[in-house]
Design a protein around this motif. Structure first.
Motif, mmCIF file in Angstrom:
data_model
loop_
_atom_site.group_PDB
_atom_site.id
_atom_site.type_symbol
_atom_site.label_atom_id
_atom_site.label_comp_id
_atom_site.label_asym_id
_atom_site.label_seq_id
_atom_site.Cartn_x
_atom_site.Cartn_y
_atom_site.Cartn_z
ATOM 1 N N ILE A 103 0.812 -1.264 -0.043
ATOM 2 C CA ILE A 103 0.257 -0.045 0.082
ATOM 3 C C ILE A 103 1.019 1.192 0.143
ATOM 4 O O ILE A 103 0.704 1.928 -0.677
ATOM 5 N N SER A 104 1.973 1.142 0.627
ATOM 6 C CA SER A 104 2.830 2.459 0.885
ATOM 7 C C SER A 104 3.595 2.569 -0.477
ATOM 8 O O SER A 104 3.685 3.744 -0.991
ATOM 9 N N LEU A 105 3.996 1.493 -0.947
ATOM 10 C CA LEU A 105 4.776 1.510 -2.377
ATOM 11 C C LEU A 105 3.832 2.087 -3.628
ATOM 12 O O LEU A 105 4.100 3.078 -4.294
ATOM 13 N N LEU A 106 2.597 1.653 -3.576
ATOM 14 C CA LEU A 106 1.610 1.990 -4.458
ATOM 15 C C LEU A 106 1.063 3.471 -4.363
ATOM 16 O O LEU A 106 1.098 4.360 -5.243
ATOM 17 N N GLY A 107 1.081 3.895 -3.064
ATOM 18 C CA GLY A 107 0.640 5.122 -2.910
ATOM 19 C C GLY A 107 1.688 6.158 -3.123
ATOM 20 O O GLY A 107 1.514 7.167 -3.806
ATOM 21 N N SER A 108 2.994 5.851 -2.895
ATOM 22 C CA SER A 108 4.059 6.586 -3.130
ATOM 23 C C SER A 108 4.330 6.865 -4.523
ATOM 24 O O SER A 108 4.697 7.810 -4.934
ATOM 25 N N ALA A 109 4.005 5.811 -5.406
ATOM 26 C CA ALA A 109 4.248 5.828 -6.895
ATOM 27 C C ALA A 109 3.138 6.994 -7.333
ATOM 28 O O ALA A 109 3.415 7.910 -8.213
ATOM 29 N N PHE A 110 1.860 6.984 -6.739
ATOM 30 C CA PHE A 110 0.902 7.909 -7.167
ATOM 31 C C PHE A 110 1.137 9.367 -6.835
ATOM 32 O O PHE A 110 1.081 10.463 -7.382
ATOM 33 N N ILE A 111 1.813 9.540 -5.544
ATOM 34 C CA ILE A 111 2.424 10.760 -5.020
ATOM 35 C C ILE A 111 3.372 11.461 -5.969
ATOM 36 O O ILE A 111 3.461 12.452 -6.376
ATOM 37 N N CYS A 112 4.436 10.553 -6.504
ATOM 38 C CA CYS A 112 5.279 11.092 -7.408
ATOM 39 C C CYS A 112 4.981 11.453 -8.856
ATOM 40 O O CYS A 112 5.162 12.199 -9.107
ATOM 41 N N LEU A 113 4.130 10.620 -9.276
ATOM 42 C CA LEU A 113 3.228 10.881 -10.434
ATOM 43 C C LEU A 113 2.527 12.286 -10.583
ATOM 44 O O LEU A 113 2.606 13.050 -11.189
ATOM 45 N N ILE A 114 1.759 12.416 -9.333
ATOM 46 C CA ILE A 114 1.102 13.839 -9.330
ATOM 47 C C ILE A 114 2.114 14.688 -9.043
ATOM 48 O O ILE A 114 1.827 15.933 -9.677
ATOM 49 N N TRP A 115 3.177 14.778 -8.296
ATOM 50 C CA TRP A 115 4.114 15.670 -8.103
ATOM 51 C C TRP A 115 4.679 16.203 -9.476
ATOM 52 O O TRP A 115 4.943 17.253 -9.895
ATOM 53 N N LEU A 116 5.002 14.998 -10.330
ATOM 54 C CA LEU A 116 5.810 15.324 -11.760
ATOM 55 C C LEU A 116 4.619 16.041 -12.621
ATOM 56 O O LEU A 116 4.907 17.079 -13.207
ATOM 57 N N GLY A 117 3.399 15.691 -12.492
ATOM 58 C CA GLY A 117 2.490 16.580 -13.284
ATOM 59 C C GLY A 117 2.282 17.878 -12.942
ATOM 60 O O GLY A 117 1.784 18.715 -13.675
ATOM 61 N N VAL A 118 1.991 17.912 -11.441
ATOM 62 C CA VAL A 118 1.928 19.447 -11.009
ATOM 63 C C VAL A 118 3.037 20.447 -10.884
ATOM 64 O O VAL A 118 3.048 21.454 -11.294
ATOM 65 N N VAL A 119 4.237 19.690 -10.205
ATOM 66 C CA VAL A 119 5.174 20.554 -10.052
ATOM 67 C C VAL A 119 6.508 20.365 -11.098
ATOM 68 O O VAL A 119 6.929 21.302 -11.451
ATOM 69 N N GLY A 120 6.706 19.294 -11.457
ATOM 70 C CA GLY A 120 7.455 18.910 -12.300
ATOM 71 C C GLY A 120 9.043 18.285 -11.434
ATOM 72 O O GLY A 120 8.976 17.866 -10.134
ATOM 73 N N THR A 121 10.152 18.390 -12.134
ATOM 74 C CA THR A 121 11.489 18.048 -11.401
ATOM 75 C C THR A 121 11.898 19.169 -10.550
ATOM 76 O O THR A 121 11.620 20.285 -10.899
ATOM 77 N N PRO A 122 12.694 19.020 -9.646
ATOM 78 C CA PRO A 122 13.150 17.886 -9.032
ATOM 79 C C PRO A 122 11.887 17.132 -8.019
ATOM 80 O O PRO A 122 11.251 18.013 -7.644
ATOM 81 N N VAL A 123 12.037 15.729 -7.888
ATOM 82 C CA VAL A 123 11.097 15.372 -7.129
ATOM 83 C C VAL A 123 11.376 15.126 -5.529
ATOM 84 O O VAL A 123 10.901 14.068 -4.881
ATOM 85 N N TRP A 124 12.160 15.773 -4.879
ATOM 86 C CA TRP A 124 12.743 15.648 -3.390
ATOM 87 C C TRP A 124 11.545 15.630 -2.731
ATOM 88 O O TRP A 124 11.212 15.308 -1.665
ATOM 89 N N GLY A 125 10.761 16.719 -3.053
ATOM 90 C CA GLY A 125 9.422 17.253 -2.178
ATOM 91 C C GLY A 125 8.405 16.148 -1.957
ATOM 92 O O GLY A 125 7.940 15.596 -1.098
ATOM 93 N N ALA A 126 8.202 15.296 -3.282
ATOM 94 C CA ALA A 126 7.400 14.233 -3.419
ATOM 95 C C ALA A 126 8.221 13.006 -2.499
ATOM 96 O O ALA A 126 7.252 12.201 -1.815
ATOM 97 N N LEU A 127 9.431 13.024 -2.618
ATOM 98 C CA LEU A 127 10.067 11.722 -1.828
ATOM 99 C C LEU A 127 9.814 12.212 -0.354
ATOM 100 O O LEU A 127 9.281 11.053 0.590
ATOM 101 N N VAL A 128 9.765 13.160 0.313
ATOM 102 C CA VAL A 128 9.393 13.808 1.545
ATOM 103 C C VAL A 128 8.060 13.362 2.114
ATOM 104 O O VAL A 128 7.691 12.602 2.891
ATOM 105 N N ILE A 129 7.069 13.716 1.240
ATOM 106 C CA ILE A 129 5.885 13.309 1.186
ATOM 107 C C ILE A 129 5.460 12.100 1.273
ATOM 108 O O ILE A 129 4.751 11.414 2.117
ATOM 109 N N ALA A 130 6.087 11.120 0.395
ATOM 110 C CA ALA A 130 5.976 9.796 0.443
ATOM 111 C C ALA A 130 6.564 9.073 1.485
ATOM 112 O O ALA A 130 5.954 8.137 1.936
ATOM 113 N N LEU A 131 7.511 9.580 2.008
ATOM 114 C CA LEU A 131 8.162 8.781 3.220
ATOM 115 C C LEU A 131 7.119 9.319 4.560
ATOM 116 O O LEU A 131 6.883 8.359 5.204
ATOM 117 N N ILE A 132 6.640 10.402 4.568
ATOM 118 C CA ILE A 132 5.655 10.494 5.701
ATOM 119 C C ILE A 132 4.467 9.702 5.351
ATOM 120 O O ILE A 132 3.869 9.240 6.340
#
Length: 93
Positions: free
Chosen positions: A55-84
């Motif tokens: 569940i955490s890996l699947l949700g983290s993938a979606f978090i990163c995809l949404i981050w890329l679609g909305v913010v773009g690169t780099p994805v460090w912010g998405a990594l922090v959100i995914a870890l939380i």
């Protein structure tokens, strides 16, 4: 790493798959060494460590995809959100 191969094996890609493989080995060892009974969390479903990892890996993938679609690169912010998110899943699901 393998020029002209079927996939561009950059260091981040290799590191990602190495970490996933390591997590699978670790969770297999934990399941053998310390068997766990499923617990019911806030979602109302019985889940084990492996279920929560999925569940955490699947949700983290979606978090990163949404981050890329909305913010773009780099994805460090998405990594922090995914870890939380993963910490919350392992705590409350």
């Amino acid at each position: 790493m393998n020029p002209g191969g079927w996939m561009a094996w950059t260091f981040p890609a290799a590191l990602f798959f190495t970490i996933i493989a390591g997590l699978l080995v670790l969770f297999t060892w934990l399941a053998i060494r310390f068997p766990e009974t499923p617990r019911k969390g806030v979602l109302g479903i019985n889940s084990t460590r492996g279920d929560r990892l999925f569940i955490s890996l699947l949700g983290s993938a979606f978090i990163c995809l949404i981050w890329l679609g909305v913010v773009g690169t780099p994805v460090w912010g998405a990594l922090v959100i995914a870890l939380i998110y993963a910490a919350a899943v392992f705590r409350w699901v």
